[in-house]
Design a protein around this motif. Structure first.
Motif, PDB file in Angstrom:
ATOM      1  N   ASP A  24      -4.099 -15.731  -8.421  1.00 40.46           N
ATOM      2  CA  ASP A  24      -5.084 -14.894  -7.740  1.00 40.46           C
ATOM      3  C   ASP A  24      -4.387 -13.883  -6.829  1.00 40.46           C
ATOM      4  OD1 ASP A  24      -5.924 -17.874  -7.992  1.00 40.46           O
ATOM      5  OD2 ASP A  24      -7.815 -16.766  -8.076  1.00 40.46           O
ATOM      6  N   LEU A  25      -3.419 -14.364  -6.065  1.00 39.34           N
ATOM      7  CA  LEU A  25      -2.679 -13.473  -5.160  1.00 39.34           C
ATOM      8  C   LEU A  25      -1.907 -12.422  -5.960  1.00 39.34           C
ATOM      9  CD1 LEU A  25      -1.399 -16.160  -2.639  1.00 39.34           C
ATOM     10  CD2 LEU A  25      -2.988 -14.317  -2.121  1.00 39.34           C
ATOM     11  N   PHE A  26      -1.328 -12.838  -7.056  1.00 37.91           N
ATOM     12  CA  PHE A  26      -0.563 -11.919  -7.908  1.00 37.91           C
ATOM     13  C   PHE A  26      -1.464 -10.806  -8.448  1.00 37.91           C
ATOM     14  CE2 PHE A  26       2.724 -10.466 -10.598  1.00 37.91           C
ATOM     15  CZ  PHE A  26       2.241 -10.310 -11.887  1.00 37.91           C
ATOM     16  N   MET A  27      -2.628 -11.194  -8.961  1.00 38.42           N
ATOM     17  CA  MET A  27      -3.566 -10.206  -9.509  1.00 38.42           C
ATOM     18  C   MET A  27      -4.028  -9.248  -8.411  1.00 38.42           C
ATOM     19  SD  MET A  27      -3.963 -10.850 -12.739  1.00 38.42           S
ATOM     20  CE  MET A  27      -5.439  -9.966 -13.162  1.00 38.42           C
ATOM     21  N   GLY A  28      -4.292  -9.800  -7.226  1.00 38.88           N
ATOM     22  CA  GLY A  28      -4.734  -8.969  -6.104  1.00 38.88           C
ATOM     23  C   GLY A  28      -3.680  -7.948  -5.708  1.00 38.88           C
ATOM     24  N   LEU A  29      -2.433  -8.378  -5.698  1.00 38.26           N
ATOM     25  CA  LEU A  29      -1.340  -7.475  -5.328  1.00 38.26           C
ATOM     26  C   LEU A  29      -1.137  -6.391  -6.385  1.00 38.26           C
ATOM     27  CD1 LEU A  29       1.228 -10.042  -3.865  1.00 38.26           C
ATOM     28  CD2 LEU A  29       0.005  -8.263  -2.597  1.00 38.26           C
ATOM     29  N   ILE A  30      -1.284  -6.747  -7.641  1.00 46.79           N
ATOM     30  CA  ILE A  30      -1.116  -5.761  -8.725  1.00 46.79           C
ATOM     31  C   ILE A  30      -2.195  -4.677  -8.598  1.00 46.79           C
ATOM     32  CG2 ILE A  30      -1.246  -5.387 -11.225  1.00 46.79           C
ATOM     33  CD1 ILE A  30       1.363  -6.710 -10.379  1.00 46.79           C
ATOM     34  N   LEU A  31      -3.437  -5.117  -8.375  1.00 50.41           N
ATOM     35  CA  LEU A  31      -4.514  -4.133  -8.240  1.00 50.41           C
ATOM     36  C   LEU A  31      -4.299  -3.276  -6.999  1.00 50.41           C
ATOM     37  CD1 LEU A  31      -7.073  -2.956  -9.365  1.00 50.41           C
ATOM     38  CD2 LEU A  31      -8.391  -4.700  -8.152  1.00 50.41           C
ATOM     39  N   LEU A  32      -3.833  -3.901  -5.938  1.00 44.43           N
ATOM     40  CA  LEU A  32      -3.551  -3.155  -4.707  1.00 44.43           C
ATOM     41  C   LEU A  32      -2.501  -2.078  -4.942  1.00 44.43           C
ATOM     42  CD1 LEU A  32      -4.258  -3.136  -1.650  1.00 44.43           C
ATOM     43  CD2 LEU A  32      -2.274  -4.609  -1.297  1.00 44.43           C
ATOM     44  N   SER A  33      -1.541  -2.385  -5.793  1.00 45.53           N
ATOM     45  CA  SER A  33      -0.477  -1.411  -6.078  1.00 45.53           C
ATOM     46  C   SER A  33      -1.038  -0.150  -6.739  1.00 45.53           C
ATOM     47  CB  SER A  33       0.600  -2.046  -6.963  1.00 45.53           C
ATOM     48  OG  SER A  33       0.152  -2.184  -8.284  1.00 45.53           O
ATOM     49  N   PHE A  34      -2.135  -0.295  -7.488  1.00 44.62           N
ATOM     50  CA  PHE A  34      -2.766   0.891  -8.095  1.00 44.62           C
ATOM     51  C   PHE A  34      -3.464   1.729  -7.033  1.00 44.62           C
ATOM     52  CE2 PHE A  34      -1.432  -0.777 -11.817  1.00 44.62           C
ATOM     53  CZ  PHE A  34      -2.239  -1.660 -12.519  1.00 44.62           C
ATOM     54  N   GLY A  35      -4.018   1.037  -6.036  1.00 42.30           N
ATOM     55  CA  GLY A  35      -4.839   1.733  -5.047  1.00 42.30           C
ATOM     56  C   GLY A  35      -4.074   2.346  -3.896  1.00 42.30           C
ATOM     57  N   LEU A  36      -2.928   1.769  -3.558  1.00 41.62           N
ATOM     58  CA  LEU A  36      -2.198   2.248  -2.373  1.00 41.62           C
ATOM     59  C   LEU A  36      -1.827   3.731  -2.427  1.00 41.62           C
ATOM     60  CD1 LEU A  36       0.081  -0.777  -1.343  1.00 41.62           C
ATOM     61  CD2 LEU A  36      -1.845   0.189  -0.093  1.00 41.62           C
ATOM     62  N   PRO A  37      -1.313   4.237  -3.559  1.00 44.37           N
ATOM     63  CA  PRO A  37      -1.005   5.684  -3.578  1.00 44.37           C
ATOM     64  C   PRO A  37      -2.238   6.539  -3.331  1.00 44.37           C
ATOM     65  CG  PRO A  37      -0.014   4.595  -5.467  1.00 44.37           C
ATOM     66  CD  PRO A  37      -0.926   3.599  -4.824  1.00 44.37           C
ATOM     67  N   LEU A  38      -3.375   6.106  -3.884  1.00 42.61           N
ATOM     68  CA  LEU A  38      -4.623   6.852  -3.698  1.00 42.61           C
ATOM     69  C   LEU A  38      -5.061   6.811  -2.235  1.00 42.61           C
ATOM     70  CD1 LEU A  38      -6.519   5.537  -6.858  1.00 42.61           C
ATOM     71  CD2 LEU A  38      -5.541   7.807  -6.568  1.00 42.61           C
ATOM     72  N   ILE A  39      -4.946   5.615  -1.647  1.00 41.59           N
ATOM     73  CA  ILE A  39      -5.355   5.467  -0.235  1.00 41.59           C
ATOM     74  C   ILE A  39      -4.439   6.289   0.667  1.00 41.59           C
ATOM     75  CG2 ILE A  39      -5.565   3.804   1.657  1.00 41.59           C
ATOM     76  CD1 ILE A  39      -6.274   1.689  -0.526  1.00 41.59           C
ATOM     77  N   PHE A  40      -3.149   6.185   0.430  1.00 36.78           N
ATOM     78  CA  PHE A  40      -2.185   6.928   1.261  1.00 36.78           C
ATOM     79  C   PHE A  40      -2.404   8.433   1.117  1.00 36.78           C
ATOM     80  CE2 PHE A  40      -0.757   3.094   2.417  1.00 36.78           C
ATOM     81  CZ  PHE A  40       0.505   2.627   2.077  1.00 36.78           C
ATOM     82  N   ASN A  41      -2.771   8.847  -0.087  1.00 35.32           N
ATOM     83  CA  ASN A  41      -3.049  10.270  -0.323  1.00 35.32           C
ATOM     84  C   ASN A  41      -4.284  10.714   0.454  1.00 35.32           C
ATOM     85  OD1 ASN A  41      -4.612  12.327  -2.536  1.00 35.32           O
ATOM     86  ND2 ASN A  41      -2.535  12.844  -1.922  1.00 35.32           N
ATOM     87  N   GLU A  42      -5.288   9.838   0.507  1.00 36.20           N
ATOM     88  CA  GLU A  42      -6.519  10.157   1.244  1.00 36.20           C
ATOM     89  C   GLU A  42      -6.247  10.354   2.733  1.00 36.20           C
ATOM     90  OE1 GLU A  42      -9.301   7.054   0.375  1.00 36.20           O
ATOM     91  OE2 GLU A  42     -10.048   8.065  -1.400  1.00 36.20           O
ATOM     92  N   PHE A  43      -5.314   9.550   3.238  1.00 34.97           N
ATOM     93  CA  PHE A  43      -4.978   9.657   4.657  1.00 34.97           C
ATOM     94  C   PHE A  43      -3.927  10.730   4.930  1.00 34.97           C
ATOM     95  CE2 PHE A  43      -7.324   6.424   6.883  1.00 34.97           C
ATOM     96  CZ  PHE A  43      -7.686   5.521   5.906  1.00 34.97           C
ATOM     97  N   GLY A  44      -3.501  11.362   3.868  1.00 33.75           N
ATOM     98  CA  GLY A  44      -2.529  12.454   4.020  1.00 33.75           C
ATOM     99  C   GLY A  44      -1.102  11.984   4.214  1.00 33.75           C
ATOM    100  N   TRP A  45      -0.821  10.733   3.904  1.00 33.99           N
ATOM    101  CA  TRP A  45       0.525  10.214   4.127  1.00 33.99           C
ATOM    102  C   TRP A  45       1.460  10.561   2.981  1.00 33.99           C
ATOM    103  CZ3 TRP A  45      -1.747   4.796   5.552  1.00 33.99           C
ATOM    104  CH2 TRP A  45      -2.350   4.890   6.814  1.00 33.99           C
ATOM    105  N   ILE A  46       0.899  10.735   1.776  1.00 33.16           N
ATOM    106  CA  ILE A  46       1.706  11.190   0.643  1.00 33.16           C
ATOM    107  C   ILE A  46       0.918  12.232  -0.120  1.00 33.16           C
ATOM    108  CG2 ILE A  46       3.003   9.026   0.333  1.00 33.16           C
ATOM    109  CD1 ILE A  46       1.148   8.524  -2.145  1.00 33.16           C
TER     110      ILE A  46
END
Lengths: 224, 121
Positions: A24-46
């Motif tokens: 469960d933790l592994f799957m959660g982390l994998i999905l998070l890895s897809f979202g982090l670039p998008l989230i960071f982009n929204e906040f203007g960090w990348i």
């Protein structure tokens, strides 16, 4: 009747390896890895002018998740749960799983690069880029098949969460005024997996202490 | 003696033929779990059966003596590691045991119950 009971026993034994919450933790982390670039982009960090950060962040998180999975199983699960080698039927099912996951990763990587270089146009009136639609469909199908072969019931839900994550993010961006849609979507999709994983993991640690294999005949004689 | 009673005696006498090594609940549980895997280690079996280390060790010794379980001991580093597997003889015995028990349960379920207070003739 005999066959049914033995089948249920085998399933119970096989499913006991999901009691650690590591999947469960592994799957959660994998999905998070897809979202982090998008989230960071929204906040203007990348930004996506260079592909380094959008590639590096998922890579770091995926490698971290994989290391956690491998060492978690080896150092936490095995000393507590032990080792079992299952029969030919189960081995055949696991081969199917590996093949499906390899296909999924390949499709994911292709779609990632195609979307990065904007090869596909945005899909129709929905505003969802085609690679993400394909990602959603293949996630749902492949993870559902994996859930079936691995008798991992929770994975059916995770398949759905994977499937909706990227398409929903882009739909919300195109069609609503919602602030930080990536943050909302990936919080709603990853938190259930990570929360379930944490709860199951902590429960596992308390219920299954590390056991020592003292071997046969080395124990003290006790009343039977 | 009625036919019904003769049949009962014959069916129940099959109970005497049951392998006692496998009939014990803990040993039956152990052999059942080993029958669904190729092999498993001591810790896995302990978790699945809920038996204590001493109890499991005792029953495994009995099963090994009967030739139903194969035990391989080795060391991983300095730690002992015991791998267990069911033998062909154990698998066959389990199959016969389950078949016998099923037959007995089915025949008992089908036979007429003795009424309370009825005289034996």
């Amino acid at each position: 009747m005999e066959q049914l009971d033995i089948k249920a026993l085998e399933k119970k034994a096989f499913r006991s390896f999901y009691k650690d919450g590591i999947y469960d933790l592994f799957m959660g982390l994998i999905l998070l890895s897809f979202g982090l670039p998008l989230i960071f982009n929204e906040f203007g960090w990348i930004d996506y002018e260079t592909i380094t950060m959008p590639l590096l962040i998922p890579l770091i998180v995926n490698v971290g998740a994989l290391l956690f999975f491998v060492f978690g199983k080896k150092c936490i699960t095995v000393p507590r749960l032990g080792i079992a080698h299952f029969g030919k039927t189960r081995k055949r099912k696991l081969k199917h799983v590996k093949l499906l996951l390899a296909v999924s990763v390949l499709i994911g990587v292709i779609m990632f690069f195609l979307s990065l270089f904007k090869v596909f146009p945005v899909g129709g009136t929905t505003g969802i880029p085609l690679p993400f639609v394909i990602f959603g469909i293949q996630s749902l199908l492949i993870f559902s098949f994996v859930a079936y072969f691995m008798d991992f019931t929770r994975l059916y839900l995770y398949a759905f969460l994977f499937a909706v994550s990227l398409p929903l993010t882009f739909w919300l961006k195109r069609n609503t005024e919602l602030l930080y849609p990536s943050l909302w979507v990936f919080t709603l999709t990853t938190v259930p997996m990570l929360a379930v994983g944490c709860v199951v993991f902590i429960k596992f640690l308390t219920q299954f202490p590390v056991r020592k294999d003292q071997g046969i005949g080395n124990e003290q004689t006790e009343k039977r | 003696m009625s036919k019904q009673r003769k049949g009962d005696t014959k069916d129940l006498s099959r109970l005497l033929e049951i392998d006692k090594a496998i009939h014990e609940p803990a040993r039956l549980m152990i052999i059942a779990y080993l029958s669904v895997v190729e092999s498993a280690d001591f810790i896995f079996l302990m978790n699945q059966t809920g038996l204590t280390q001493g109890n499991l060790s005792f029953h495994l010794s009995k099963l090994e003596e009967s030739g139903y379980v194969a035990i391989k001991k080795r060391f991983i580093g300095k730690r002992p590691h015991t791998m267990l597997s069911i033998t062909d003889k154990g698998r066959q015995t389990l199959k016969e045991y389950l078949s016998t028990m099923k037959g007995l349960v089915d025949s008992l379920a089908g036979s007429q119950p003795i009424k309370e207070g009825a005289e034996q003739k």
